[in-house]
Design an enzyme around this catalytic site. Structure first.
Site, PDB file in Angstrom:
ATOM      1  N   HIS A 382       0.838  -1.213   0.000  1.00  0.00           N
ATOM      2  CA  HIS A 382       0.000   0.000   0.000  1.00  0.00           C
ATOM      3  C   HIS A 382       0.867   1.254   0.000  1.00  0.00           C
ATOM      4  O   HIS A 382       1.948   1.292   0.562  1.00  0.00           O
ATOM      5  CB  HIS A 382      -1.029  -0.018   1.125  1.00  0.00           C
ATOM      6  CG  HIS A 382      -0.497   0.134   2.514  1.00  0.00           C
ATOM      7  ND1 HIS A 382      -0.209   1.365   3.067  1.00  0.00           N
ATOM      8  CD2 HIS A 382      -0.234  -0.773   3.488  1.00  0.00           C
ATOM      9  CE1 HIS A 382       0.201   1.212   4.312  1.00  0.00           C
ATOM     10  NE2 HIS A 382       0.205  -0.084   4.591  1.00  0.00           N
ATOM     11  N   ASP A 394       6.117   1.381   6.525  1.00  0.00           N
ATOM     12  CA  ASP A 394       4.702   1.042   6.391  1.00  0.00           C
ATOM     13  C   ASP A 394       4.027   2.056   5.482  1.00  0.00           C
ATOM     14  O   ASP A 394       3.583   3.102   5.944  1.00  0.00           O
ATOM     15  CB  ASP A 394       4.039   1.032   7.775  1.00  0.00           C
ATOM     16  CG  ASP A 394       2.577   0.637   7.719  1.00  0.00           C
ATOM     17  OD1 ASP A 394       2.182  -0.043   6.759  1.00  0.00           O
ATOM     18  OD2 ASP A 394       1.826   1.034   8.626  1.00  0.00           O
ATOM     19  N   GLU A 428      -5.247   2.046   2.400  1.00  0.00           N
ATOM     20  CA  GLU A 428      -5.247   0.806   3.180  1.00  0.00           C
ATOM     21  C   GLU A 428      -5.441   1.089   4.662  1.00  0.00           C
ATOM     22  O   GLU A 428      -6.074   0.300   5.373  1.00  0.00           O
ATOM     23  CB  GLU A 428      -3.920   0.059   2.968  1.00  0.00           C
ATOM     24  CG  GLU A 428      -3.828  -1.287   3.675  1.00  0.00           C
ATOM     25  CD  GLU A 428      -3.349  -1.212   5.116  1.00  0.00           C
ATOM     26  OE1 GLU A 428      -3.524  -2.191   5.857  1.00  0.00           O
ATOM     27  OE2 GLU A 428      -2.795  -0.161   5.511  1.00  0.00           O
ATOM     28  N   GLU A 429      -4.919   2.201   5.138  1.00  0.00           N
ATOM     29  CA  GLU A 429      -4.863   2.451   6.581  1.00  0.00           C
ATOM     30  C   GLU A 429      -6.233   2.642   7.223  1.00  0.00           C
ATOM     31  O   GLU A 429      -6.368   2.441   8.438  1.00  0.00           O
ATOM     32  CB  GLU A 429      -3.980   3.671   6.877  1.00  0.00           C
ATOM     33  CG  GLU A 429      -2.501   3.481   6.549  1.00  0.00           C
ATOM     34  CD  GLU A 429      -1.811   2.482   7.471  1.00  0.00           C
ATOM     35  OE1 GLU A 429      -2.478   1.879   8.321  1.00  0.00           O
ATOM     36  OE2 GLU A 429      -0.592   2.294   7.326  1.00  0.00           O
ATOM     37  N   ASP A 456       3.198  -6.225   3.456  1.00  0.00           N
ATOM     38  CA  ASP A 456       2.772  -5.162   4.366  1.00  0.00           C
ATOM     39  C   ASP A 456       3.078  -5.536   5.816  1.00  0.00           C
ATOM     40  O   ASP A 456       2.269  -5.330   6.713  1.00  0.00           O
ATOM     41  CB  ASP A 456       1.277  -4.865   4.204  1.00  0.00           C
ATOM     42  CG  ASP A 456       0.831  -3.655   5.026  1.00  0.00           C
ATOM     43  OD1 ASP A 456       1.705  -2.838   5.399  1.00  0.00           O
ATOM     44  OD2 ASP A 456      -0.379  -3.537   5.312  1.00  0.00           O
ATOM     45  N   HIS A 543       3.393   3.098  12.542  1.00  0.00           N
ATOM     46  CA  HIS A 543       2.496   4.224  12.819  1.00  0.00           C
ATOM     47  C   HIS A 543       3.096   5.243  13.800  1.00  0.00           C
ATOM     48  O   HIS A 543       2.385   5.801  14.632  1.00  0.00           O
ATOM     49  CB  HIS A 543       1.146   3.723  13.368  1.00  0.00           C
ATOM     50  CG  HIS A 543       0.396   2.858  12.425  1.00  0.00           C
ATOM     51  ND1 HIS A 543      -0.799   2.252  12.768  1.00  0.00           N
ATOM     52  CD2 HIS A 543       0.642   2.490  11.137  1.00  0.00           C
ATOM     53  CE1 HIS A 543      -1.246   1.552  11.731  1.00  0.00           C
ATOM     54  NE2 HIS A 543      -0.380   1.679  10.742  1.00  0.00           N
TER      55      HIS A 543
END
Length: 574
Positions: A382, A394, A428-429, A456, A543
């Site tokens: 992603h 990420d 995607e998140e 991922d 994140h």
């Protein structure tokens, strides 16, 4: 019966032992004979005749009253103990040397040995195997750092790629332009995706501690994605710590209503505790909570380790704080003697959400197949990230891994039978709008998708695939892994029970497309997929503001791309 006394001069009757005197005479004679032989062969070089004579006398003396002291006679054909030990040790050393020679000289883990091939590999087109061999060897070319250099350039230039942001659109344009201008035989373009736009806005959390000089502590926080904001003046309330949803339900409205809930759980695995981030606000709102604070979903306990992430949109705001601050608030709560002493905070969040805010895009890069171009092998990661850090791990690395694998195949000049397609997914998140848009736009050709792979979970040292497919396909991939991909350490194949193939390709998987997740080894402890703490390294940076390109090693990224290229080529050309 007559008692007979043996006469020493007469022969001893058969079966009786010899007399003592006879034994003495015989052994003394043997000893003297031995001494005389030794004297005859004594080296003439011996100068001290006196000492030599004394030595002979000592050696050859016989007790006058008793048996002769027997000296064991050595058989010249039998080795001494020390010599036997020397021979044994030399033999062991030779054996060890032979093992080492076979392991490190005769056997090279980088060498593909056709004599060990499975029937699957033996039945594969030799031209395919030759191309795969070159792709795998590209993993050892340390001069190739293209994927890492590109990832660093994009993240340095444009920063994060939050869905709906200008930075996302600029980054997507840069990828398309770069691929079309620099990569031979690749075609890059975008497909439209309508997305929401969530904007964090300003946010703060003040913990009141009267004993501090200022009377409060400013606690760092990160609002959770999709969260509502607070009123303009914020929310001021007491904090009630809980450790599980069960505990929350047991406390009920009597304790929860009008307060802020703190989820301070014990981290075990990501999958076990992420529910507090995703569902925490919805569950607490049922009992009248005004807001929720969530301990960051991470194995770390560092003060500044604050991790955002998506939260199901609820009627109350939700924010993440560090594990250390969550523990501090709970300690204050436990020390409280009256309700006046319980921890009290003021939360301000100016978050906003705009539904269907704009048309954004998925990024697609195609390498057209030679004889069956309508059939597709899809490689993906992603493209969107959170608005903190730059999303290099990420999942910039996963998206660029797919790009680089396809670039390496294109450089070979022998395209596989099927088309290899890279998809860099949008959104995607939060809501997977990119995956849903792709499925809708390509619904008529889903059956033409022969395989889909997503990365991922970080790109570190390559390990292999977690496959969701029929047993025959899994068996073939295992054979290829053991025969070929093993030279990069990436030939392992497990099932989707260990790790799901990926969120974005889930719709393809659910509709019959064989799928796989590309997996790595934990660089901290060497843990492999399915083992305890395998994901810990990834979730230390996941994140956070620390998700920077420095987390990604350029050589591991190259080896991973070469491994993925080999997997993809085998699947696309079989």
């Amino acid at each position: 019966m007559c008692k007979m006394i043996p006469d020493e001069k007469k022969p001893v009757p058969w079966g009786l032992p010899p007399l003592r005197a006879e034994v003495q005479r015989r052994r003394q004679a043997e000893a003297e004979s031995t001494c005389s032989e030794e004297k005859r062969f004594t080296s003439p070089a011996v100068v001290d005749h006196k000492s030599t004579k004394l030595a002979m006398a000592d050696h050859c003396q016989v007790e006058s009253n008793g048996y002769t002291l027997l000296q064991p006679k050595r058989d010249p054909d039998v080795m001494s103990y020390s010599k036997r030990m020397i021979v044994f040790l030399v033999g062991m050393a030779l054996m060890a040397g032979a093992v080492l020679y076979i392991r490190f000289v005769m056997y090279d883990p980088r060498v593909i040995d056709p004599s060990t091939f499975s029937a699957t590999t033996l039945g594969t087109n030799p031209d395919t195997l030759e191309t795969v061999d070159r792709l795998l060897r590209a993993g050892f070319d340390q001069s190739n750092t293209v994927a890492w250099d590109r990832l660093a350039e994009m993240t340095d230039m444009y920063g994060h790629r939050m869905t709906g942001s200008k930075a996302y659109d600029r980054s997507a344009e840069w990828v398309v332009k770069t691929a079309n201008s620099q990569d031979k035989n690749l075609t890059a373009y975008t497909e439209p995706v309508w997305v929401n736009q969530w904007m964090r806005g300003s946010e703060s959390l003040r913990l009141f501690v009267p004993t501090r000089d200022t009377g409060f502590i400013q606690v760092p926080l990160l609002g959770l994605g999709n969260s509502v904001g607070t009123p303009r003046d914020g929310i001021e309330a007491n904090v009630i710590p809980v450790h599980s949803f069960k505990e929350l339900h047991q406390l009920g409205n009597a304790s929860i209503a009008g307060n802020i809930v703190l989820y301070n759980f014990n981290y075990t695995t990501y999958d076990a505790v992420v529910q507090f981030r995703t569902r925490g606000a919805i569950e607490a709102a049922k009992y009248g909570a005004l807001a929720v604070l969530v301990r960051s979903v991470t194995p770390d306990s560092e003060f500044h380790s604050i991790h955002t992430g998506s939260s199901a949109r609820a009627t109350i705001p939700a924010a993440a704080i560090s594990p250390a601050d969550a523990n501090m608030i709970e300690r204050i709560y436990k020390r409280a003697q009256t309700s006046d002493n319980v921890p009290r905070v003021k939360l301000v969040m100016n978050a906003r959400l705009i539904e269907n805010a704009k048309q954004s895009a998925n990024v697609i890069i195609d390498l057209k197949g030679s004889t069956a171009p309508e059939e597709i092998v899809l490689l993906s990661g992603h493209f969107d990230s959170w608005d903190i850090g730059v999303g290099a791990m990420d999942d910039g690395a996963g998206a660029f891994l797919a790009w680089e694998a396809t670039r390496l195949i294109a450089l070979e000049g022998r395209p596989p039978r099927r088309t290899i397609r890279v998809v860099m997914w949008n959104n995607e998140e939060t809501l997977q709008r990119g995956a849903k848009a792709y499925y809708k736009q390509h619904e008529h050709e889903i059956k033409q998708h022969r395989f889909a792979i997503e990365s991922d979970i970080g790109v570190f040292e390559p390990w292999g695939l977690a496959v969701a497919a029929d047993p025959k396909m899994v068996s073939n991939l295992r054979n290829y892994g053991m025969d070929l991909i093993k030279i990069l350490g990436a030939g392992n194949v497990t099932t989707s029970d260990v790790e799901g193939p990926g969120t974005d390709i889930a719709m393809l998987c659910d509709n019959g497309v064989p799928c796989a997740g590309f997996l790595s080894v934990n660089p901290e402890n060497g843990a492999v997929p399915g083992k305890p703490h395998w994901e810990d390294h990834y979730f230390r940076y996941h994140h956070t503001n620390n998700d920077r390109v420095e987390i990604i090693d350029k050589h591991r990224l190259r080896r991973s791309a070469a491994a993925l290229a080999a997997w993809a080529y085998l699947i696309a050309d079989m």
